[in-house]
Design a protein around this motif. Structure first.
Motif, short mmCIF file in Angstrom:
data_model
loop_
_atom_site.label_atom_id
_atom_site.label_comp_id
_atom_site.label_asym_id
_atom_site.label_seq_id
_atom_site.Cartn_x
_atom_site.Cartn_y
_atom_site.Cartn_z
N ARG A 44 0.87 -1.31 0.07
CA ARG A 44 -0.12 -0.03 0.14
C ARG A 44 0.84 1.35 -0.17
O ARG A 44 0.53 2.26 -0.69
CB ARG A 44 -0.85 0.11 1.25
CG ARG A 44 -2.10 -1.03 1.12
CD ARG A 44 -3.30 -0.71 2.04
NE ARG A 44 -2.59 -1.16 3.57
CZ ARG A 44 -2.53 -2.34 3.88
NH1 ARG A 44 -2.96 -3.52 3.18
NH2 ARG A 44 -2.24 -2.68 5.28
N LYS A 84 0.90 3.89 -2.86
CA LYS A 84 0.69 5.31 -2.64
C LYS A 84 1.61 6.30 -3.01
O LYS A 84 1.40 7.60 -3.32
CB LYS A 84 0.51 5.35 -1.05
CG LYS A 84 0.13 6.77 -0.38
CD LYS A 84 -0.27 6.63 1.06
CE LYS A 84 -0.56 8.24 1.50
NZ LYS A 84 -0.53 8.23 3.00
N ARG A 94 -3.94 4.02 -5.29
CA ARG A 94 -4.52 3.29 -4.19
C ARG A 94 -4.80 1.81 -4.77
O ARG A 94 -4.99 1.33 -6.14
CB ARG A 94 -5.74 3.79 -3.66
CG ARG A 94 -7.00 4.11 -4.40
CD ARG A 94 -8.17 4.55 -3.97
NE ARG A 94 -9.18 4.80 -4.70
CZ ARG A 94 -9.37 5.85 -5.39
NH1 ARG A 94 -8.70 6.60 -5.49
NH2 ARG A 94 -10.67 5.85 -6.21
#
Length: 330
Positions: free
Chosen positions: A147, A151, A156
């Protein structure tokens, strides 16, 4: 100093005069070094204020001299010593003297694989809280890594897609980062990365078929398992990679089976075992096919098989075929 403390300090501009970055995860070490260099030395003046040495090629006096040199057109200079685990005892003695009175305008960065904290050199670095160990993350920590990487790319990722990517690639962060880069490129202008994106891009690693084999043995379906195994062997998949994936799958089944025997709720099983709800029902269904005693025996066989494959104790295909049939109860 823990890696997250190191990251926060560097991002705030709180730079120590020296660091020793080490551990079993080279990707994270490289990121840590890059983070430091980007903060210390402007790219425009890096030719004047940055030196690289290699522990197996240099003397301590060379590093000492470079670290004492004043920066040009900048407030600080950086010295990077790669392969620091190969520095000689004599070099460490020289550099220990430097550590006790470092230059305030230099950041001396040691990059290595391992350390010996019994030596005065490392004790001095540890005393200054500048010893940073980067460990390879556990499987249940990969989702957070994915993640963060996604990011940083301005996108996402769906939680189930992150779990699938972790499951397919494993905890080799260099390979994981490479696959993330491919997925991000594949998605183009879209902000969100979904399951289908992972399947479309990462399937080139051939792991889809390996997952089919893992599911087949988990379901105790010998016909499907043998058919899939033959396909994998025909395509030239490395036996040890295949074995590692099977071991991972059975480790997960064992953990889930233990929790089920304790009558833990499905939600708690998923949380405790680190399994996304998207995959949980399938894993629980497979876990019901095995008793914990069976799973213990399977792991003993996996260890035997690992040893046999590494020592040429038989033909890989025959060993894997026998193991597959035994697991499926045939």
């Amino acid at each position: 100093m823990k890696p997250d403390e190191f990251t926060r300090a560097v991002d705030k501009g709180s730079i120590a005069p020296f660091y020793y970055l080490y551990g079993d995860e080279p990707y994270l070490i490289e990121k840590g070094v890059k983070r430091l260099l980007d903060r210390i030395v402007s790219a425009d003046f890096r030719d004047f204020n940055f030196n690289i040495f290699y522990g197996n090629e240099c003397k301590g006096e060379e590093i000492f001299s470079a670290a004492q040199t004043l920066p040009m057109f900048a407030d600080r200079r950086a010295i990077l010593v790669k392969k620091s685990q190969d520095l000689s005892a004599a070099a460490l003695d020289v550099l220990l003297t430097y550590l006790q009175n470092p230059s305030p305008t230099t950041c001396l960065i040691f990059q290595g694989e391992k350390i010996d904290q019994r030596k005065k050199f490392f004790a001095e670095i540890k005393k200054s809280d500048c010893l940073v160990e980067f460990k390879r993350p556990y499987e249940n920590q990969l989702g957070a890594f994915i993640r963060e990487e996604i990011k940083a790319c301005g996108k996402r990722i769906d939680p189930a897609a992150a779990d699938l990517l972790a499951y397919m690639v494993g905890n080799n962060l260099q390979e994981l980062a490479s696959q993330i880069e491919k997925v991000v490129t594949y998605c183009g202008g879209r902000d969100s990365i979904l399951m289908d994106d992972i399947k479309a891009v990462v399937s080139d690693t051939k792991v889809d078929t390996v997952f089919e084999l893992a599911d087949a043995v988990g379901e105790k379906d010998p016909t499907k398992a043998m058919r899939t195994l033959y396909t994998i062997l025909r395509d030239g998949e490395a036996p040890l990679m295949l074995l590692a994936m099977l071991a991972r799958h059975f480790r997960q089944l064992w953990r889930v089976r233990e929790l089920m025997d304790r009558r833990v709720s499905s939600a708690e099983i998923g949380k405790s075992a680190g399994i996304n709800p998207y995959f949980l029902k399938k894993v629980m269904d497979q876990a019901r096919n095995y008793r914990t005693a069976e799973l213990k025996v399977i792991f003993e066989r996996l260890l035997e098989l690992d040893s046999a494959l590494k020592t040429s104790g038989g033909k890989p295909a025959a060993l894997l075929e026998r193991f597959t049939m035994e697991v499926c109860g045939k």
